[in-house]
Design an enzyme around this catalytic site. Structure first.
Site: not given
Length: 358
Positions: A125, A147, A188, A227, A238, A242, A246, A249, A253, A265
């Site tokens: 955990r 992430k 990036e 960042k 959420e 953030r 992306n 991306h 992706h 990438h």
């Protein structure tokens, strides 16, 4: 002796930690590890090619703390972000009696950081995690923010948010990168310039490869600071904050997956940024001059700006598995101007197809 250029602090609800940026930091890992009270057993997850060059230096430094270090060799390539490799790491940790106070150290690029990070997040955990990013792309992006993931029928489908105890960014590691690898990481950096820090674009327009050490240090510090600010405001992605990171991306992706990861990438993100910027123009948000400026900077550093060899339908199919899909609708980060990104919640698939056909 090491030379510490800057320390970027990342302050999240789950953990606060530093990103140390400087030269010759690998020679003094013991200094940084002891500063953060890390003891017990260490698992060093890396690639053989990296360990052949830097392994003795890292192990020697850690051994000064009197700590046991177990090396876990991971094959290079996106294919290693798999259940198979994950369970191999678990087996090594269990066989060597690692406990909750042990540490996993990820030494490598994004693949190593994601895989080792997910192992640390889920073993018992959650155990200690140290990120030592070896590529420019990992130094400015994937090593910061927590992430971690493995691939399953798509990129980063199974993962977690798990912040490291610290990040050690040794700029000397970049000297072993090829021009192509370094430029891939610059994609990036350019992204941060487009969505958050326009001065990054100003700097890149005034320099070309090979970039001077002080300019590389400034670009990395600026990128890491961008960042950190975003992660602090929206750690778990959420709040539609953030997600601006992306930019490039979502389509990028899909291009990675459609190419069976033959397109790296960074290269995929470069292409994705161009397509998403063009889409911003098509939908009436952005001036075409911004697209031309972006293309100019990407081209200057040898990054691709389009893809013609891939089947468009396969790219569109890959889009349907993207994590940013919400209630079946494709969400993209578009631009109103440099430094002013917007979240578009329902981009018409026909518009994306038209951009890919350009």
């Amino acid at each position: 002796m090491f030379r510490l250029i800057s320390t970027v602090q990342v302050k999240t609800l789950s953990r606060c930690y530093p990103v140390y940026i400087g030269f010759n930091l690998l020679d003094f890992l013991d200094v940084f590890l002891s500063r953060h009270g890390l003891k017990g057993k260490f698992a060093l997850v890396s690639h053989k090619s990296l360990m052949d060059i830097y392994g003795d230096k890292i192990i020697s430094s850690i051994s000064r703390l009197g700590l046991d270090t177990i090396i876990i060799d991971i094959p290079e390539g996106e294919e290693s972000k798999s259940f198979n490799m994950l369970t191999q790491i678990y087996d090594v940790l269990i066989n060597n009696r690692f406990d909750r106070w042990s540490t996993v150290t990820a030494f490598g690029g994004g693949v190593i950081g994601d895989l080792a990070g997910f192992a640390a997040a889920t073993f018992m955990r959650g155990i200690n995690l140290v990120q030592i990013p070896s590529t420019l792309l990992a130094q400015v992006d994937s090593s910061i923010g927590g992430k971690v993931a493995i691939d399953y029928r798509g990129k980063n489908i199974i993962g977690a948010f798990y912040q490291p105890n610290l990040v050690i960014t040794d700029l000397n590691l970049l000297k072993s990168l090829s021009v192509k690898e370094f430029s891939s990481g610059l994609a990036e950096v350019i992204k941060y310039g487009v969505v958050m820090d326009p001065q990054i674009l100003d700097i890149l327009e005034n320099y070309s490869n090979p970039l001077p050490d002080d300019i590389v240090a400034e670009l990395i510090t600026r990128s890491c600071s961008c960042k950190a600010r975003i992660v602090e405001a929206d750690e778990r992605d959420e709040k539609d904050i953030r997600i601006i990171l992306n930019f490039g991306h979502t389509i990028g992706h899909a291009i990675e997956v459609a190419s069976n990861f033959k397109i790296s990438h960074g290269e995929a993100v470069a292409i994705g940024m161009v397509y998403e910027a063009k889409l911003s123009v098509m939908l009436g948000f952005l001036d075409i001059d911004v697209v031309n400026r972006l293309i100019g900077i990407l081209s200057k550093f040898g990054l691709p700006i389009s893809v013609s060899q891939l089947n468009i339908e396969r790219i569109l199919s890959s889009l349907s598995y993207d994590k940013k899909i919400k209630h079946g609708k494709i969400r993209l980060i578009l631009l109103k101007s440099v430094g002013n990104p917007i979240v578009h919640d329902d981009v018409p698939i026909d518009s994306i197809k038209r951009v890919l056909e350009m």
